[in-house]
Design a protein around this motif. Sequence first.
Motif, mmCIF file in Angstrom:
data_model
loop_
_atom_site.group_PDB
_atom_site.id
_atom_site.type_symbol
_atom_site.label_atom_id
_atom_site.label_comp_id
_atom_site.label_asym_id
_atom_site.label_seq_id
_atom_site.Cartn_x
_atom_site.Cartn_y
_atom_site.Cartn_z
ATOM 1 N N GLY A 56 1.169 -1.078 -0.324
ATOM 2 C CA GLY A 56 -0.266 0.004 0.430
ATOM 3 C C GLY A 56 1.238 1.302 0.014
ATOM 4 O O GLY A 56 2.578 1.040 0.026
ATOM 5 N N ASP A 57 -0.031 2.201 -0.285
ATOM 6 C CA ASP A 57 0.821 3.773 -0.576
ATOM 7 C C ASP A 57 1.039 4.063 0.777
ATOM 8 O O ASP A 57 -0.241 4.810 0.902
ATOM 9 C CB ASP A 57 -0.149 4.355 -1.212
ATOM 10 C CG ASP A 57 1.184 5.806 -1.704
ATOM 11 O OD1 ASP A 57 2.122 5.583 -1.420
ATOM 12 O OD2 ASP A 57 0.721 6.559 -2.477
ATOM 13 N N ARG A 58 1.781 3.948 2.166
ATOM 14 C CA ARG A 58 1.868 4.496 3.304
ATOM 15 C C ARG A 58 2.899 5.670 3.034
ATOM 16 O O ARG A 58 3.279 5.935 2.846
ATOM 17 C CB ARG A 58 2.589 3.009 4.188
ATOM 18 C CG ARG A 58 1.884 2.032 4.515
ATOM 19 C CD ARG A 58 2.636 0.785 4.603
ATOM 20 N NE ARG A 58 1.568 -0.490 4.791
ATOM 21 C CZ ARG A 58 2.276 -1.739 5.122
ATOM 22 N NH1 ARG A 58 3.347 -1.732 6.125
ATOM 23 N NH2 ARG A 58 1.459 -2.296 5.397
ATOM 24 N N TYR A 59 2.461 6.198 4.499
ATOM 25 C CA TYR A 59 2.960 7.735 5.101
ATOM 26 C C TYR A 59 4.017 7.158 5.554
ATOM 27 O O TYR A 59 5.448 7.672 5.512
ATOM 28 C CB TYR A 59 2.623 8.452 4.910
ATOM 29 C CG TYR A 59 2.979 9.691 5.743
ATOM 30 C CD1 TYR A 59 3.192 11.128 5.312
ATOM 31 C CD2 TYR A 59 3.545 9.675 6.730
ATOM 32 C CE1 TYR A 59 3.876 11.973 5.220
ATOM 33 C CE2 TYR A 59 4.063 11.688 7.469
ATOM 34 C CZ TYR A 59 4.175 12.074 6.493
ATOM 35 O OH TYR A 59 4.968 13.036 7.394
ATOM 36 N N ALA A 60 3.468 5.732 7.136
ATOM 37 C CA ALA A 60 5.002 5.923 7.792
ATOM 38 C C ALA A 60 4.710 4.322 8.482
ATOM 39 O O ALA A 60 3.287 4.029 7.262
ATOM 40 C CB ALA A 60 4.707 6.521 9.428
ATOM 41 N N THR A 61 5.259 3.611 8.444
ATOM 42 C CA THR A 61 5.522 2.030 8.992
ATOM 43 C C THR A 61 5.711 2.029 9.863
ATOM 44 O O THR A 61 6.910 2.351 10.415
ATOM 45 C CB THR A 61 6.223 1.561 7.903
ATOM 46 O OG1 THR A 61 5.848 2.111 7.076
ATOM 47 C CG2 THR A 61 6.188 -0.259 8.361
ATOM 48 N N PHE A 62 5.211 1.692 11.573
ATOM 49 C CA PHE A 62 5.854 1.700 12.391
ATOM 50 C C PHE A 62 6.685 0.118 12.089
ATOM 51 O O PHE A 62 6.328 -1.046 11.971
ATOM 52 C CB PHE A 62 4.706 0.930 13.273
ATOM 53 C CG PHE A 62 3.642 2.382 13.015
ATOM 54 C CD1 PHE A 62 4.578 3.749 14.589
ATOM 55 C CD2 PHE A 62 2.707 2.152 13.193
ATOM 56 C CE1 PHE A 62 3.560 4.495 14.294
ATOM 57 C CE2 PHE A 62 1.493 3.728 12.853
ATOM 58 C CZ PHE A 62 2.129 4.796 13.819
ATOM 59 N N VAL A 63 7.725 0.115 13.288
ATOM 60 C CA VAL A 63 8.666 -0.978 13.366
ATOM 61 C C VAL A 63 8.980 -1.053 15.030
ATOM 62 O O VAL A 63 9.307 -0.400 15.589
ATOM 63 C CB VAL A 63 10.194 -0.524 12.600
ATOM 64 C CG1 VAL A 63 11.258 -1.802 13.238
ATOM 65 C CG2 VAL A 63 10.303 -0.219 11.218
ATOM 66 N N GLN A 64 9.082 -1.982 15.422
ATOM 67 C CA GLN A 64 9.555 -2.431 16.400
ATOM 68 C C GLN A 64 8.419 -1.719 17.487
ATOM 69 O O GLN A 64 8.605 -1.518 18.357
ATOM 70 C CB GLN A 64 10.774 -2.283 16.744
ATOM 71 C CG GLN A 64 11.748 -3.053 16.306
ATOM 72 C CD GLN A 64 13.847 -2.813 16.865
ATOM 73 O OE1 GLN A 64 13.166 -1.971 17.998
ATOM 74 N NE2 GLN A 64 13.889 -3.171 16.057
ATOM 75 N N LEU A 65 7.510 -1.930 16.930
ATOM 76 C CA LEU A 65 6.004 -1.685 17.975
ATOM 77 C C LEU A 65 5.029 -2.360 18.547
ATOM 78 O O LEU A 65 4.457 -3.974 18.667
ATOM 79 C CB LEU A 65 4.929 -1.490 17.081
ATOM 80 C CG LEU A 65 3.585 -0.596 17.338
ATOM 81 C CD1 LEU A 65 4.758 0.449 18.487
ATOM 82 C CD2 LEU A 65 2.567 -0.454 16.504
ATOM 83 N N THR A 66 5.670 -2.295 20.228
ATOM 84 C CA THR A 66 4.709 -3.413 21.141
ATOM 85 C C THR A 66 3.288 -3.452 21.186
ATOM 86 O O THR A 66 2.943 -2.635 20.473
ATOM 87 C CB THR A 66 5.669 -3.393 22.534
ATOM 88 O OG1 THR A 66 4.550 -1.743 23.091
ATOM 89 C CG2 THR A 66 6.863 -3.058 22.813
ATOM 90 N N GLU A 67 3.084 -4.759 21.471
ATOM 91 C CA GLU A 67 1.801 -5.223 21.639
ATOM 92 C C GLU A 67 0.943 -3.721 22.593
ATOM 93 O O GLU A 67 0.008 -3.356 22.378
ATOM 94 C CB GLU A 67 1.332 -6.439 22.534
ATOM 95 C CG GLU A 67 -0.486 -6.609 22.478
ATOM 96 C CD GLU A 67 -0.414 -7.121 20.807
ATOM 97 O OE1 GLU A 67 -1.322 -7.004 20.269
ATOM 98 O OE2 GLU A 67 0.019 -6.977 20.103
ATOM 99 N N GLU A 68 1.172 -3.386 23.317
ATOM 100 C CA GLU A 68 0.521 -1.799 24.624
ATOM 101 C C GLU A 68 0.421 -1.595 23.783
ATOM 102 O O GLU A 68 -0.430 -0.471 23.989
ATOM 103 C CB GLU A 68 1.491 -2.126 25.246
ATOM 104 C CG GLU A 68 1.395 -1.147 26.502
ATOM 105 C CD GLU A 68 2.145 -1.200 27.553
ATOM 106 O OE1 GLU A 68 2.550 -0.288 28.231
ATOM 107 O OE2 GLU A 68 2.517 -1.730 28.180
#
Length: 105
Positions: A56-68
Amino acid sequence: MKNYCTLARKEVLSQKLTSFLILIAVILSTMMTTAVGQSAGVLSAMRQQQAIVIGGDRYATFVQLTEEKAQMLEGMLLSGRGSAGGGLGGGRGSGQYGKRAQAAA
């Protein structure tokens, strides 16, 4: 200077085959350099297009995001409390930018 030009002309005329081969080599190397440059641009555009198609055409991607933090973010977005300038704050500051922000504060 005139002597150098005269000497160069004499040498070119006496060594026609060598001069012709050098000229062909310069032309071919220029063509090859141009082709490589265009290929790099085309491959970069194709890689970007493939990433858009796959993820998809993403503006940002989260990396190493915890479940909380993911649940907190999802809750904020669903309730409409998310802001463009906001973030996942947290007391500790994760990543290099969080540490820089804490150091600056």
